[in-house]
Design a protein around this motif. Structure first.
Motif, PDB file in Angstrom:
ATOM      1  N   GLU A  49     -36.990  16.087  46.573  1.00  0.00           N
ATOM      2  CA  GLU A  49     -37.492  17.454  46.696  1.00  0.00           C
ATOM      3  C   GLU A  49     -38.870  17.593  46.058  1.00  0.00           C
ATOM      4  N   HIS A  98     -33.145  15.332  43.684  1.00  0.00           N
ATOM      5  CA  HIS A  98     -34.205  16.238  43.227  1.00  0.00           C
ATOM      6  C   HIS A  98     -35.565  15.547  43.228  1.00  0.00           C
ATOM      7  N   HIS A 157     -28.762  25.943  45.466  1.00  0.00           N
ATOM      8  CA  HIS A 157     -30.097  25.358  45.365  1.00  0.00           C
ATOM      9  C   HIS A 157     -30.551  24.783  46.707  1.00  0.00           C
ATOM     10  N   PRO A 205     -36.288  18.818  38.138  1.00  0.00           N
ATOM     11  CA  PRO A 205     -35.300  17.920  38.756  1.00  0.00           C
ATOM     12  C   PRO A 205     -33.862  18.377  38.509  1.00  0.00           C
ATOM     13  N   ARG A 206     -33.571  19.596  38.880  1.00  0.00           N
ATOM     14  CA  ARG A 206     -32.236  20.178  38.717  1.00  0.00           C
ATOM     15  C   ARG A 206     -32.185  21.430  39.580  1.00  0.00           C
TER      16      ARG A 206
END
Length: 851
Positions: free
Chosen positions: A318, A315, A354, A769-770
């Motif tokens: 990302e 994450h 996700h 961050p998930r």
């Protein structure tokens, strides 16, 4: 002469086209008589044999004569040959003239009788090669890893290059003391290169003019040297080679950096991997380097551990606008699915959704296969409908051709559900796998592997379809015999898993003959019915019955298992026949695997035989297999047979018992029939319970135990023991066992919930961050960490017996136990829904540092 005649169909078609054209343009054609129209077809022979004069064409009209009458008169003067014969009295120019010209050409060059169409001729070999190319199934990779074409040949080429480097470096010294082994060659090469680079550095620093760019080694030689270091698992030496390249002003390629980073990723050395990235890679690592970084995170934790640090790094990439490649997401999802936890399995599905939302909308074939297999995970309930949706999306929407692994995954997902419609769909897909992809020789391109066959066996046993189980077993045995003759390259052998499914299918099978449901006809009733029938129609007086004739009337006979089991197409018709086939199979396994065990009378009371070939040498005797064989005796045999086999089977074959052995034996005692089985069942349950208690104590102390025992297994063991005591009339001992259970596993322990991971936070955010998109909410994720508990269905039989005995004190205690556990479980559910995400530790929340 007949060769010049026109075909009737062509002439009819020509007449129809011409008539339609003329009728639409000429008004007087409508008023033509019917006889003229009907007679035209029969006039074609006269027209064909008549000699027509050459057509006379009208001279070209003047360009200034553009009156309508002149154009009409000019068109009427141009008559064709057929028009002059009376067939087309109103012929015109244009498309009709072109049609007439084609008819004339056919008359001049008629098709002779007996002439065959000239078809291009192909030989058998050309046709076969063409069909081989058309029906060939392209090879598809079953993994996402980028492997070399031939690693062994590549390593040999690198060693040859290394020998040339050492020979060139030490050519002037004439040293012959260096060994030819690569473990000693590359340190000598690095040492010599260090001296040369240092010397060149000092020489260049003393020159006023710009030095010439003289390469020390070729780029391919640097790469081969780094590969040799990585092959010997020497990361520091590979880094020293990169340092020498920088000192000698040689550009360092990305392949060299990736090769060096891979040695840290494969070893799970996360600290050195991040140090290498910070030292040699800029702030934008490539996709390969991001994948290796995530791989280092996954390898740094023990197997079966939740990969929190890898998810955090994923994450983090990302958030920086550099999403990791799809291979990294696939590796993390695979790791989560192998944790064997409900939370990890739900996190894997959330990460899949996700990934499609933020990074890679279209999964590759390998990831599709992973997620279809995840629909049959043992952590979450089976989801065959979702598996079929993914299958349709992959094969229909995305147009990805299925592979053998894809078929095995969808068959496994459908068959493991145990629902008959989905099990039938699994068998349909297996048929499509075999028949839908065949080559020019008719051979199937895909053959079911062990996973697909095991899935079909599991689906058939869950639905009680013994016929399909026997058929699959026969096919596997036949395939094993084919490989003995060398007909199959990669066969499926009969192993422990396949035979476990087969024995489970025999245990779940319900034979059509039930001895308890057999109606015994009374002889006196037969005599009365015969006397009544004699009144209606008396037999002749000369017919005499001998004494005892009615006593010898045939009675219903119980089928007895034959000594030699032939395994015919007819399914077993009674419990004894089911036991006979199961014993014959087990006898064949022992004969191929452990022939010394056949000498013991405890396992085999008589020498059995069957018409099955020798194909069980790959079966391993394990506790799982022996438990499956015992379950057949528990379901279809007498109680004393199962208890005797329990005591002798594991001891004779030297196989350790597991938790399933004890629980299934206790549950068989709980199903003891009323009568002669109750006392032996109570005695046998006491013996099994004494063996069970050390296993339970080891699990309570959180000791590592190979049995795979869990909280639900403990509940089943206590429930079976309580039921055995209740049906035996020992109510006081049953209540004391309930008190012991409550003392060991108090209801207050259930109220304590596990901390909620930060990655499982359900707060809606646009960037975090998930996973931002989830497929499993907090309500849909089951809780697999609930301690053992008792509910009313487990102790319902004891409650009924206490009510019948009038023990009000024990009844109130059981009521309190049930309400206490139910209330504690409700509070646990509420606390789980309201739980706040736990703060991540420093190691998991550490960000990726870059210079």
């Amino acid at each position: 002469m007949s060769g010049r005649l026109l075909p009737h169909a062509l002439l009819d078609f020509t007449l129809a086209r011409a008539s339609a054209r003329l009728e639409s343009l000429a008004a007087n054609s409508i008023r033509r008589s019917t006889t003229v129209v009907l007679g035209r077809r029969f006039a074609h022979q006269q027209v064909a044999f008549q000699d027509f004069p050459a057509p006379e064409y009208a001279p070209l009209e003047a360009t200034d004569d553009r009156s309508m009458y002149a154009r009409r008169d000019s068109s009427r003067k141009s008559h064709s040959a057929l028009a002059s014969g009376g067939l087309f009295p109103y012929s015109q120019d244009g498309p009709l003239t072109e049609l007439e010209q084609r008819i004339l050409e056919l008359k001049e060059d008629p098709v002779q009788k007996g002439d065959e169409a000239k078809v291009p001729a192909y030989s058998e070999s050309e046709l076969l090669s063409m069909y081989e190319e058309l029906l060939a199934v392209p090879s598809r990779t079953e993994t996402q890893d980028l492997a070399e074409a031939d690693p062994e040949s590549q390593h040999q080429a690198d060693e040859q290059t290394l020998r040339g480097i050492v020979q060139n470096l030490y050519a002037l010294e004439g040293s012959t003391d260096i060994s030819s082994e690569s473990q000693l060659l590359y340190p000598a090469a690095i040492s010599k290169l260090n001296e040369i680079v240092s010397t060149l550095k000092s020489i260049r620093s003393g020159l006023d003019a710009p030095p010439l760019d003289v390469p020390v080694l070729l780029p391919q030689e640097w790469l081969s040297l780094v590969r040799i270091c990585v092959h010997n698992n020497d990361g520091p030496s590979a880094e020293s080679v990169i340092g020498l390249m920088k000192r000698s002003d040689t550009p360092v390629t990305e392949e060299i950096l990736n090769t060096t980073l891979s040695v840290y990723a494969d070893n799970g050395d996360l600290a050195n991997a991040e140090r290498f990235l910070a030292a040699f890679v800029d702030q934008s690592p490539s996709e390969r380097q991001r994948y290796l970084h995530i791989k280092a995170h996954l390898k740094s934790v023990a197997p079966g551990t939740f990969p929190t640090s890898a998810l955090t790094a994923l994450h983090e990439y990302e958030g920086r606008g550099l999403p990791a490649p799809q291979r990294a997401y696939t590796r993390v999802i695979n790791t989560l699915l192998h944790v064997r936890s409900v939370v990890a399995a739900a996190q894997a599905w959330d990460l899949f959704a996700h990934m499609r939302y933020v990074a890679h909308p279209t999964p590759d074939p390998f990831l599709y296969i992973v997620m279809i297999s995840a629909c049959a995970s043992r952590s979450l309930p089976p989801e065959p409908a979702r598996a079929l949706d993914l299958w349709t999306e992959m094969t229909v929407d995305k147009g990805i051709p299925p592979s053998a692994a894809a078929y095995s995954a969808i068959i496994f997902a459908c068959a493991r559900s145990g629902e008959k419609p989905y099990v039938n769909e699994a068998f349909r897909l297996a048929k499509e796998m075999m028949d839908g992809h065949r080559d020019a020789y008719g051979s199937p391109a895909f053959r079911p592997d062990r996973k697909a066959l095991s899935a079909l066996l599991e689906g058939a046993k869950r639905t009680g379809d013994l016929a399909k189980v026997r058929w699959i077993l026969a096919e596997v045995i036949s395939e094993s015999l084919d490989v003995t003759r060398g007909d199959l390259p990669d066969p499926v052998y009969v192993d422990e898993g396949i035979m476990t499914h087969v024995f489970h299918a025999y245990a779940a099978y319900q034979p059509p003959f039930n001895r308890a449901a057999t109606v015994i006809v009374d002889q006196s009733a037969n005599a009365a019915s015969s006397s009544d029938s004699s009144k209606i129609g008396a037999p002749p007086s000369d017919v005499k019955h001998t004494e005892g004739q009615f006593d010898e009337a045939p009675r219903p006979r119980v089928p007895v298992a034959p000594r030699i089991s032939q395994f015919t197409n007819l399914l077993p018709q009674s419990n004894s026949e089911v036991l006979g086939e199961a014993r014959a199979l087990f006898y064949r396994i022992l004969k191929d695997v452990a022939p010394s065990a056949l000498l013991s009378d405890a396992l085999v009371s008589e020498q059995l035989d069957s018409n099955m070939p020798q194909a069980f040498e790959n079966v391993r005797l394990s506790s799982r297999l022996l438990n499956a064989y015992l379950s057949v005796h528990y379901a279809h045999g007498m109680f004393d047979q199962g208890s005797k086999l329990y005591h002798s089977l594991f001891t004779t074959l030297d196989v350790e018992k597991n938790a399933w052995t004890y629980v299934e034996a206790l549950e068989r005692c709980a199903r003891a029939r009323k009568g002669l089985e109750r006392k032996p069942a109570l005695r046998f349950a006491q013996e099994v319970w004494e063996e069970w208690q050390p296993v339970e104590d080891a699990w309570r102390r959180r000791m590592s135990h190979p049995d795979g025992i869990d909280a639900r297994m403990v509940e089943r063991a206590y429930t079976a023991k309580i039921r055995v005591l209740a049906i035996s009339g020992r109510l006081r001992e049953a209540v004391q066992l309930v008190r012991a259970f409550v003392q060991r596993y108090p209801p207050d322990v259930i109220k304590q919930v596990q901390p909620k991971p930060a990655l499982r936070s359900g707060r809606i955010m646009l960037q975090a961050p998930r996973p931002l998109v989830r497929m499993y909410s907090a309500v849909e994720v089951p809780d697999d960490t609930v301690p053992p508990l008792l509910s009313f269905p487990e102790i319902e039989l004891l409650h009924h017996r206490l009510v019948d005995a009038g023990d009000e004190k024990s009844i109130r205690y059981l009521k309190w136990v049930c309400m206490a556990y139910a209330g504690a479980l409700k509070k646990r559910k509420d606390a789980t829904l309201r739980a706040e995400p736990a703060a991540q530790n420093s190691e998991a929340s550490k960000r990726i540092e870059r210079p």
